[in-house]
Design a protein around this motif. Structure first.
Motif, PDB file in Angstrom:
ATOM      1  N   VAL A 112      33.424 120.151 -11.617  1.00  0.00           N
ATOM      2  CA  VAL A 112      34.423 119.309 -10.978  1.00  0.00           C
ATOM      3  C   VAL A 112      35.128 120.086  -9.863  1.00  0.00           C
ATOM      4  O   VAL A 112      35.313 119.580  -8.754  1.00  0.00           O
ATOM      5  CB  VAL A 112      35.458 118.822 -12.022  1.00  0.00           C
ATOM      6  N   GLY A 113      35.459 121.322 -10.160  1.00  0.00           N
ATOM      7  CA  GLY A 113      36.132 122.166  -9.168  1.00  0.00           C
ATOM      8  C   GLY A 113      35.302 122.299  -7.908  1.00  0.00           C
ATOM      9  O   GLY A 113      35.802 122.136  -6.791  1.00  0.00           O
ATOM     10  N   ASN A 114      34.002 122.546  -8.081  1.00  0.00           N
ATOM     11  CA  ASN A 114      33.113 122.671  -6.930  1.00  0.00           C
ATOM     12  C   ASN A 114      33.054 121.395  -6.126  1.00  0.00           C
ATOM     13  O   ASN A 114      33.085 121.402  -4.905  1.00  0.00           O
ATOM     14  CB  ASN A 114      31.688 122.978  -7.410  1.00  0.00           C
ATOM     15  N   GLN A 115      32.950 120.278  -6.832  1.00  0.00           N
ATOM     16  CA  GLN A 115      32.829 118.987  -6.161  1.00  0.00           C
ATOM     17  C   GLN A 115      34.092 118.632  -5.392  1.00  0.00           C
ATOM     18  O   GLN A 115      34.036 118.119  -4.291  1.00  0.00           O
ATOM     19  CB  GLN A 115      32.518 117.885  -7.181  1.00  0.00           C
ATOM     20  N   LEU A 116      35.226 118.886  -6.008  1.00  0.00           N
ATOM     21  CA  LEU A 116      36.479 118.496  -5.358  1.00  0.00           C
ATOM     22  C   LEU A 116      36.897 119.514  -4.302  1.00  0.00           C
ATOM     23  O   LEU A 116      37.776 119.254  -3.501  1.00  0.00           O
ATOM     24  CB  LEU A 116      37.600 118.342  -6.385  1.00  0.00           C
ATOM     25  N   GLY A 117      36.272 120.676  -4.295  1.00  0.00           N
ATOM     26  CA  GLY A 117      36.602 121.696  -3.301  1.00  0.00           C
ATOM     27  C   GLY A 117      37.649 122.640  -3.843  1.00  0.00           C
ATOM     28  O   GLY A 117      38.747 122.214  -4.218  1.00  0.00           O
ATOM     29  N   LEU A 118      37.298 123.923  -3.895  1.00  0.00           N
ATOM     30  CA  LEU A 118      38.215 124.888  -4.507  1.00  0.00           C
ATOM     31  C   LEU A 118      39.400 125.212  -3.611  1.00  0.00           C
ATOM     32  O   LEU A 118      40.350 125.857  -4.039  1.00  0.00           O
ATOM     33  CB  LEU A 118      37.454 126.172  -4.864  1.00  0.00           C
ATOM     34  N   ARG A 119      39.307 124.772  -2.379  1.00  0.00           N
ATOM     35  CA  ARG A 119      40.406 125.086  -1.465  1.00  0.00           C
ATOM     36  C   ARG A 119      41.693 124.378  -1.886  1.00  0.00           C
ATOM     37  O   ARG A 119      42.774 124.746  -1.514  1.00  0.00           O
ATOM     38  CB  ARG A 119      40.044 124.671  -0.039  1.00  0.00           C
ATOM     39  N   HIS A 120      41.540 123.276  -2.636  1.00  0.00           N
ATOM     40  CA  HIS A 120      42.733 122.514  -3.023  1.00  0.00           C
ATOM     41  C   HIS A 120      42.837 122.412  -4.531  1.00  0.00           C
ATOM     42  O   HIS A 120      42.553 121.358  -5.097  1.00  0.00           O
ATOM     43  CB  HIS A 120      42.690 121.100  -2.443  1.00  0.00           C
TER      44      HIS A 120
END
Ligand code: TRP
Length: 455
Positions: A406-414
């Motif tokens: 999930v973290g990868n998909q949503l983008g770790l920048r946020h």
């Protein structure tokens, strides 16, 4: 894969923007008293729809198959219960139900292209517009004719898999549809019913709302965003990994909402300036909009174009409704796309005949309560199956998928986005849906009553 992020936005927006925005939203807002209903709908889009849409895109992009096989792959990969795959199957069933009547209504829009072009409504009164529509509905052969034409067009497009060509068309037609809505809105703003129309949409009169309206508002949020049955999941499978999921989803939801609000703001003033009934039902758009074009300079031209664009918006939505079933059958059985498309079309077409008859021969046949066949299919698919499917999708994304995925998909920048999203998907959306279901069947009063009796 889509060539770039904007093409996905266009296709997903093409799926979202359709009859749900221009035909359905105004008519059910009208039937449910306006303002308070509109507010509930907006809340559902923001707090339930957007997070669930993110969940669908996320799952689709992670699985990269048709929804059923995406759920299979992901449950196997992460050793989850295979029952989650039911989400995919339920979506296919919901898709058939929705497609069956969606095509019937889209056929009406197709028919109205000719009506407008022939100048039927030039200088027409409200009575004439209503009588024209009623006469059309009374003739099942006419309805079947247009239903069939629209179904043939849909099947033709999906069997050729011309998504690429469609993308190009969406790029031109969608903005044009928006421009024409603005023309209508301009007309509405200058009509004497504008204040009444505005009030109707934005005065939050809670007494106008009844118990059943809450579920309808929520079901509409799912329907208009194409959520809960895997349509967006199927498109998500084509989204490049490096595009921002959150931003993309928010843009689509905003566009969709904007179109619905614009349609409502164009239609209700026309209702009030012509002494029509806001709660008139599925015919609302087909009575009001021709009336407005009939009174406008270049109305024949604009009106014809408008229904061309609505039909086009409907076809891009119909394509997405069929995609989960189509993609699954092609992928699973290596079947020819065209053969699958024709079979799907025939089944949905047959089912659609029931909806056609609901507007004439069977108008007094009630499946449950006062619901005709059309009302029933619409109610069950939109208000029960989509929210149920949506919540299961949300729970799967929030709890069954590993955090890293999930973290990868949503983008770790946020990281904050991921936290808020998980709260909305894992808690707010399921609790809201369960609460709304409970309110609908009167369980809330039962519980309050019991508490009251106990205290
Ligand atoms: N959202 C479309 C509309 O507003 C209809 C639609 C397309 C849809 N795909 C869907 C509805 C999937 C539910 C599920 O007209």
């Amino acid at each position: 894969m889509w060539s770039n992020r904007w093409l996905f936005v266009l296709a997903a927006a093409g799926s979202a923007v359709g009859l749900g925005n221009i035909w359905k939203f105004p008519y059910i807002a009208g039937e449910n008293g306006g303002g308070a209903f509109v507010l509930l709908y907006l809340l559902c889009v923001a707090f339930v729809g957007i997070p669930i849409m993110m969940a669908e895109v996320l799952i689709g992009r992670e699985g990269r198959h048709s929804p059923i096989n995406t759920m299979r792959t992901l449950t196997q990969q992460h050793h989850r219960n295979r029952l989650w795959v039911t989400i995919g199957w339920m979506g296919v069933v919901a898709g058939f139900l929705i497609l069956s009547y969606y095509v019937v209504i889209a056929g009406w829009a197709l028919h109205y292209i000719w009506q407008m072009a022939e100048g039927t409504f030039v200088g027409a009164t409200g009575e004439l517009a209503e009588a024209t529509f009623d006469a059309f509905l009374a003739d099942p052969w006419q309805l079947v004719l247009w239903q069939t034409l629209f179904m043939v067009a849909t099947v033709w497009i999906i069997s050729h898999g011309v998504i690429k060509g469609l993308e190009r068309a969406i790029r031109w037609f969608m903005p044009l549809l928006f421009v024409l809505l603005m023309v209508l809105l301009g007309y509405a703003v200058n009509s004497d019913g504008f204040d009444a129309g505005w009030d109707f949409m934005f005065r939050f009169d809670w007494s106008a709302l009844d118990q059943g309206s809450v579920l309808i508002a929520m079901g509409q949020a799912f329907f208009t965003l194409s959520l809960g049955m895997g349509a967006i999941m199927a498109y998500g499978a084509y989204l490049p990994s490096d595009t921002s999921l959150t931003g993309t989803v928010v843009v689509i939801a905003l566009l969709d909402t904007l179109v619905a609000i614009a349609a409502g703001l164009a239609i209700f003033p026309i209702v009030f300036s012509n002494g029509l009934d806001a709660g008139e039902g599925p015919g609302l758009m087909f009575v009001t909009i021709p009336l407005a074009f009939g009174q406008m300079p270049f109305g024949v031209l604009f009106g014809t174009l408008f229904f061309v664009l609505v039909s086009f918006a409907a076809i891009t939505s119909a394509i997405s409704i069929s995609e989960p079933a189509l993609a699954y059958l092609v992928e699973q059985y290596n079947a020819k796309r065209s053969r699958v498309a024709v079979s799907l079309g025939v089944i949905a077409w047959i089912l659609g005949i029931g909806s056609v008859l609901s507007f004439n021969h069977w108008s007094d046949v009630h499946i449950v309560g006062t619901l005709t066949f059309f009302d029933f299919v619409d109610y069950v698919s939109q208000n029960i199956m989509l929210p149920l499917g949506g919540v299961l999708i949300a729970l799967f994304a929030a709890f069954a998928l590993p955090k890293t995925v999930v973290g990868n998909q949503l983008g770790l920048r946020h990281p904050a986005v991921a936290v808020v999203w998980k709260l909305l998907c894992g808690v707010v959306a399921p609790v809201s849906v369960i609460f709304v279901f409970a309110v609908t069947v009167g369980l809330d009063e039962l519980v309050l009553g019991l508490l009251g009796a106990g205290g």
